[in-house]
Design an enzyme around this catalytic site. Structure first.
Site, short mmCIF file in Angstrom:
data_model
loop_
_atom_site.label_atom_id
_atom_site.label_comp_id
_atom_site.label_asym_id
_atom_site.label_seq_id
_atom_site.Cartn_x
_atom_site.Cartn_y
_atom_site.Cartn_z
N CYS A 76 0.81 -1.22 0.00
CA CYS A 76 0.00 0.00 0.00
C CYS A 76 0.84 1.27 0.00
CB CYS A 76 -0.94 0.00 1.20
SG CYS A 76 -2.20 -1.29 1.15
N ARG A 80 6.85 -10.29 -0.07
CA ARG A 80 6.84 -9.92 -1.49
C ARG A 80 7.20 -8.46 -1.73
NH1 ARG A 80 0.93 -11.63 -2.86
NH2 ARG A 80 0.72 -10.88 -0.72
#
Length: 466
Positions: free
Chosen positions: A296, A367
């Protein structure tokens, strides 16, 4: 010609009721059907069963909805069918709820009254929004779309994506018209992996719809599962923008304290002491320097900047904030090299242990972890690096980091420790014991400022922090 939402809002109000009637025997128009339907009796299909979609599916099922969970990943669906939580944030019992049907069969999408799309929206190598998953999901949903269905996008996008990307794909694949035969809304996800206190029910949900009827319908749907309530956005574009603004604001604030810590280091001034002192003022905002990873905060500013640039305004501050935060990995590597030199260690003969490899505490997701960039930067100095993380999958770490991962934590033969991600499992670590196991002249690079500097020096460490 593709129908825009502004067009459909007008035409929905002026529509011919007979022309757009449902195929059901009651003769209602689709919009009247929305007015009259009881959301509690609805079937909900969640498309995309990742860290956003799966908690959504479980949340609706726990509120006694019939839920279809659709994903293209057969491995993910098989695990979910076997009651395995693929996110690490839910219980096996919740995942195995009998009211959820996990499937890779897109034909089941046709059974839904509401289809919620929660697929990833990453950025590409040029820091541009990559909407391929939204487009693919829209094409799949559109091919199974039935009259009267409401499609709600939850993926993080730039303002205008629902109007300009989602709707045309749905119309093209379905042959139906948005605002007349099916409807759209947008509700940005606010999932916080690893945070049990801020789940789906606990955080105010921003909702929007293409007209007032759909807005109220979508709001009613989410109000039934979100105890904290909903906020009705003035438009879909406002809701889309609100999500990227939330995280852009955080990115900029963190960039300030990151840049501050680098500047104060060169002045030989303790940045944490400065923040503590400044924080005594009532209106000072508490942000801490650190690596900025995840799906985000490092991504959303690019969505906003991209869309702004399309309108001829390049937001320099947003881009500068991103540049500062991306540079922190280099800074942490530099601090490590300086600490090793201060310990009189030969770099190519040094062994460094990185504690915590995921992007945030108490989750296993690596990730989008910036720890990988720290490791890559240190490799340029031929430093021998290994890692330990009680949450991260070892096979995934080996693939992403190209790194040896310890099965059991050991400091034997290690010259420097980088404390990167403060998992709860590390709270019991004692500086004196660590220093004793490390051997002569150990270094500690405390990325998160977890340890007391004086205590670290007293234990025998050469200590560095942001």
């Amino acid at each position: 010609m593709t129908t825009t939402l502004s067009d459909t809002e007008t035409r929905a109000d002026e529509r011919d009721h007979d022309r757009y009637s449902l195929s059901s025997s009651d003769g209602n128009t689709p919009l009247e059907h929305v007015d009259e339907r009881d959301v509690r009796e609805a079937t909900i299909c969640v498309v995309g069963l990742g860290y956003v979609g799966l908690p959504l599916a479980v949340g609706f099922a726990q509120s006694n909805y019939r839920v279809i969970g659709y994903d293209v990943d057969e491995s993910t669906v098989e695990k979910l069918q076997n009651g395995v939580d693929t996110t690490g944030d839910l219980s096996s019992e919740a995942v195995a709820d009998d009211d959820i049907t996990y499937t890779t069969d897109d034909a089941e999408i046709a059974e839904a009254d509401y289809v919620i799309i929660a697929v990833p929206t990453p950025i590409d190598d040029g820091d541009r929004p990559d909407l391929q998953y939204v487009e693919s999901a829209a094409a799949t949903v559109g091919s199974k779309l039935t009259v009267g269905t409401t499609v709600i996008l939850e993926s993080t996008v730039y303002p205008g994506t629902t109007r300009d990307v989602l709707v045309p794909e749905l119309e093209s694949a379905s042959g139906l018209t948005a605002g007349e035969e099916f409807f759209v809304g947008y509700s940005p996800e606010r999932a916080t992996p690893g945070d049990s206190e801020h789940g789906l029910a606990d955080v105010v949900k921003v909702v929007s719809g293409q007209n007032e009827t759909i807005l109220n319908d979508v709001a009613t749907l989410y109000e039934s599962v979100v105890d904290a309530g909903v906020h009705r956005a003035a438009s879909i574009e406002v809701a889309e923008a609100s999500k990227v603004v939330e995280n852009t604001q955080r990115d900029l604030n963190i960039a300030f304290v990151n840049e501050l810590s680098m500047a104060l280091e060169r002045m030989d001034v303790d940045s944490q002491a400065v923040l503590d002192a400044a924080g005594t003022k009532w209106n000072f905002h508490d942000y801490q320097p650190g690596l900025v990873g995840g799906h985000c905060i490092p991504v959303d500013p690019y969505f906003l900047a991209y869309r702004s640039a399309q309108e001829g305004f390049d937001p320099d501050l947003m881009r500068t904030g991103r540049k500062v935060n991306e540079s922190v990995s280099n800074h942490v590597a530099d601090l490590t090299i300086k600490a090793l030199n201060q310990c009189h260690k030969t770099l190519r003969d040094s062994r460094v242990l990185v504690l915590g490899l995921s992007y945030k505490p108490d989750v296993g997701d690596i990730r989008s972890s910036k720890v990988a960039d720290v490791v890559e930067n240190l490799r340029e100095y031929d430093v021998d690096i290994e890692g330990y993380d009680p949450h991260a999958d070892h096979d995934a770490v080996s693939e992403v980091f190209d790194l040896h991962v310890q099965d059991d934590l050991s400091f034997d033969g290690i010259d420097a420790v980088i404390f990167a991600t403060p998992h709860a499992e590390f709270e019991s670590l004692e500086l004196e014991r660590m220093a004793a196991e490390l051997g002569e002249n150990p270094a500690l690079v405390d990325v998160t400022g977890t340890f007391d500097e004086d205590a670290a020096h007293a234990a025998g460490f050469v200590y560095r922090r942001l």
